[in-house]
Write a protein that holds these residues in place. Structure first.
Motif, PDB file in Angstrom:
ATOM      1  N   ARG A  68      -2.935  23.120  86.118  1.00  0.00           N
ATOM      2  CA  ARG A  68      -2.583  24.411  86.710  1.00  0.00           C
ATOM      3  C   ARG A  68      -2.813  24.360  88.220  1.00  0.00           C
ATOM      4  NH1 ARG A  68      -7.946  24.722  85.468  1.00  0.00           N
ATOM      5  NH2 ARG A  68      -9.136  25.862  87.031  1.00  0.00           N
ATOM      6  N   PRO A  69      -2.045  25.138  88.978  1.00  0.00           N
ATOM      7  CA  PRO A  69      -2.265  25.132  90.430  1.00  0.00           C
ATOM      8  C   PRO A  69      -3.457  25.995  90.826  1.00  0.00           C
ATOM      9  CG  PRO A  69      -0.395  26.541  89.860  1.00  0.00           C
ATOM     10  CD  PRO A  69      -0.905  25.968  88.570  1.00  0.00           C
ATOM     11  N   ARG A  75      -9.172  18.136 116.899  1.00  0.00           N
ATOM     12  CA  ARG A  75      -8.722  19.008 115.801  1.00  0.00           C
ATOM     13  C   ARG A  75      -9.869  19.189 114.807  1.00  0.00           C
ATOM     14  NH1 ARG A  75      -3.624  20.049 112.854  1.00  0.00           N
ATOM     15  NH2 ARG A  75      -3.965  19.512 110.692  1.00  0.00           N
ATOM     16  N   MET A  76     -10.067  20.403 114.371  1.00  0.00           N
ATOM     17  CA  MET A  76     -11.108  20.685 113.379  1.00  0.00           C
ATOM     18  C   MET A  76     -10.471  21.460 112.235  1.00  0.00           C
ATOM     19  SD  MET A  76     -14.367  23.195 113.861  1.00  0.00           S
ATOM     20  CE  MET A  76     -15.568  22.094 114.567  1.00  0.00           C
ATOM     21  N   ILE A  77     -10.607  20.946 111.013  1.00  0.00           N
ATOM     22  CA  ILE A  77     -10.047  21.669 109.859  1.00  0.00           C
ATOM     23  C   ILE A  77     -11.166  22.478 109.213  1.00  0.00           C
ATOM     24  CG2 ILE A  77      -8.966  21.449 107.580  1.00  0.00           C
ATOM     25  CD1 ILE A  77      -7.616  18.899 108.527  1.00  0.00           C
ATOM     26  N   ILE A  78     -10.902  23.737 108.948  1.00  0.00           N
ATOM     27  CA  ILE A  78     -11.848  24.571 108.205  1.00  0.00           C
ATOM     28  C   ILE A  78     -11.170  24.981 106.896  1.00  0.00           C
ATOM     29  CG2 ILE A  78     -13.369  26.574 108.295  1.00  0.00           C
ATOM     30  CD1 ILE A  78     -13.761  25.884 110.971  1.00  0.00           C
ATOM     31  N   GLY A  79     -11.828  24.678 105.796  1.00  0.00           N
ATOM     32  CA  GLY A  79     -11.245  25.035 104.507  1.00  0.00           C
ATOM     33  C   GLY A  79     -12.310  25.567 103.583  1.00  0.00           C
ATOM     34  N   ALA A  80     -11.960  25.848 102.456  1.00  0.00           N
ATOM     35  CA  ALA A  80     -10.661  26.255 101.950  1.00  0.00           C
ATOM     36  C   ALA A  80     -10.933  27.278 100.850  1.00  0.00           C
ATOM     37  CB  ALA A  80      -9.919  25.059 101.374  1.00  0.00           C
ATOM     38  N   THR A  81      -9.982  28.179 100.685  1.00  0.00           N
ATOM     39  CA  THR A  81     -10.112  29.166  99.608  1.00  0.00           C
ATOM     40  C   THR A  81      -9.792  28.493  98.267  1.00  0.00           C
ATOM     41  OG1 THR A  81      -7.813  29.780  99.929  1.00  0.00           O
ATOM     42  CG2 THR A  81      -9.484  31.111 101.085  1.00  0.00           C
ATOM     43  N   GLU A  82     -10.077  29.183  97.191  1.00  0.00           N
ATOM     44  CA  GLU A  82      -9.719  28.701  95.842  1.00  0.00           C
ATOM     45  C   GLU A  82      -9.152  29.889  95.088  1.00  0.00           C
ATOM     46  OE1 GLU A  82     -13.109  26.425  93.919  1.00  0.00           O
ATOM     47  OE2 GLU A  82     -11.342  25.156  93.800  1.00  0.00           O
ATOM     48  N   ILE A  83      -7.846  29.881  94.878  1.00  0.00           N
ATOM     49  CA  ILE A  83      -7.205  31.011  94.200  1.00  0.00           C
ATOM     50  C   ILE A  83      -6.477  30.457  92.983  1.00  0.00           C
ATOM     51  CG2 ILE A  83      -5.657  32.983  94.479  1.00  0.00           C
ATOM     52  CD1 ILE A  83      -6.127  32.665  97.520  1.00  0.00           C
TER      53      ILE A  83
END
Ligand code: GLY
Length: 385
Positions: free
Chosen positions: A231-232, A265-273
């Motif tokens: 599932r996604p 570059r800085m990546i900020i993550g992440a939601t989980e839906i």
């Protein structure tokens, strides 16, 4: 023998490409068929943490922890070989990862994880706030303490995809940027129809098309079995321009992880839906990530935004990937699905172990790379056979 390919891999994300390279090394003729923007690879949306110390918990079980630790140990050689073959950098960094606590309950959570990891033989350290700031001066004065995993690492996911694809092509692989519209079995081979109307023939197929509905449809068509329960799980993330600020380590804070990359570059993550197929990005979710990031590294809230995006993680009910073939299904159809939050971490191990299974050459394989716990059978009530 058909005049086409030994193997067609459907899906050109990190799993399909890493497997493709491993199969080319076994002298097979390999084509990867990837739907491109129609089904964006989860890899593109990832932050690139190689973090078994933080991603594996009790829910995911011992087998997955062992597999992910084995995969982490394959990463230095895997990255070097791909970079050399592609002549491209993937910004692999082995500086370690810091999980930080802002208060007593969070500190206790980290301590529990520390004890669990120590019990599994991992080399990890608990640090005071001052010790953590000594290691990573960008950490804010709010940090009460940290769990440091010196062997966890990170890579730039988009650079990784480019390098893997270049290395795959240079090693003689074929790559088709099309969607598979139909598969049929004829004269002991598979005939795959693709969106241009052309047909591709292959002796074996691997389904590595992530959370896309296509993965389920293909399994139903070619295996005549119920689709695997992938599932996604949507994740939203943002990239910021760090400017002159120096942040060396990946920092995992409550409610956000912070991954510094090359070029400020800085990546900020992440939601989980859960089960969310849309790639819309919710502005309030991004604001939440930035707010949570700021608590751990002050200055983040003032950084210029470069980009925001969403991707779909392919998740399974037990959090572990689906690797191998159904014992009740055709013996020439393999699945490489459901790597959920850890496709990049697990790519070297999944590719090595699945290539050995496909080629039947499992000699010299370490016990940590057994695919038994990840068999698709476990969702068919046939795991014990
Ligand atoms: N591996 C981190 C994530 O999926 O957000």
């Amino acid at each position: 023998m058909n005049t086409g390919f030994d193997i067609a891999i459907i899906g050109g994300g990190v799993i399909g490409l890493a497997l493709g390279r491993a199969l080319l090394a076994a002298k097979l003729r390999v084509i990867i068929i990837d739907a491109g923007a129609d089904i964006p690879a989860a890899t593109n949306a990832a932050a690139g943490m190689l973090a078994p110390s933080f991603e594996m918990g009790q829910r995911t079980g011992e087998a997955l922890y062992r597999f992910s630790a084995a995969s982490l140990s394959l990463w230095p050689e895997f990255s070097r070989e791909v970079e050399d073959a592609a002549s491209l950098s993937m910004d692999y960094r082995d500086d370690g990862i810091l999980g930080v606590a802002l208060d007593e309950p969070q500190w206790q959570e980290l301590r529990t994880r520390y004890s669990d990891l120590e019990g599994r033989g991992a080399k990890v350290e608990m640090l005071s706030g001052d010790e953590a700031r000594g290691l990573e001066p960008a950490l804010s004065s709010n940090i009460a303490g940290a769990l440091f995993a010196p062997f966890d690492a990170q890579v730039d996911p988009r650079k990784l995809l480019l390098a893997l694809r270049a290395a795959f092509l240079k090693s003689g692989g074929m790559f088709s940027s099309e969607r598979v519209s139909h598969i049929k079995r004829a004269r002991n081979i598979y005939v795959l129809s693709i969106s241009s109307g052309a047909q591709i023939e292959a002796d074996k197929i691997v389904i590595a098309s992530g959370a896309a509905t296509l993965s389920k449809l293909l399994v139903e068509i070619v295996c005549d079995l119920p689709p695997p329960p992938v599932r996604p799980v949507k994740g939203e993330a943002v990239a910021l321009d760090m400017g002159d600020m120096q942040v060396r380590h990946v920092v995992r804070a409550p409610g956000a992880y912070i991954c510094p990359k090359a070029g400020a570059r800085m990546i900020i993550g992440a939601t989980e839906i859960e089960s969310h197929e849309s790639l819309d990005v919710d502005p309030s979710a991004i604001a939440g990530l930035i707010r949570n990031g700021e608590r751990a590294v002050s200055g983040i809230a003032k950084m210029r935004e470069m980009e925001r995006w969403a991707g779909l993680r392919p998740a399974t009910p037990d959090g572990a990937p689906i690797l191998g073939r159904y014992s009740d299904g055709p013996d020439d159809v393999f699945l490489a699905l459901g790597h959920h939050r850890n496709g990049i971490l697990l790519a070297p191990a999944s590719a090595k172990a699945l290539a050995a299974e496909i080629t039947g050459n499992q000699a010299g394989q370490s016990p940590a790379l057994t695919l038994k716990p990840f068999s698709p059978d476990r969702f068919q009530g046939a795991a014990e056979r």
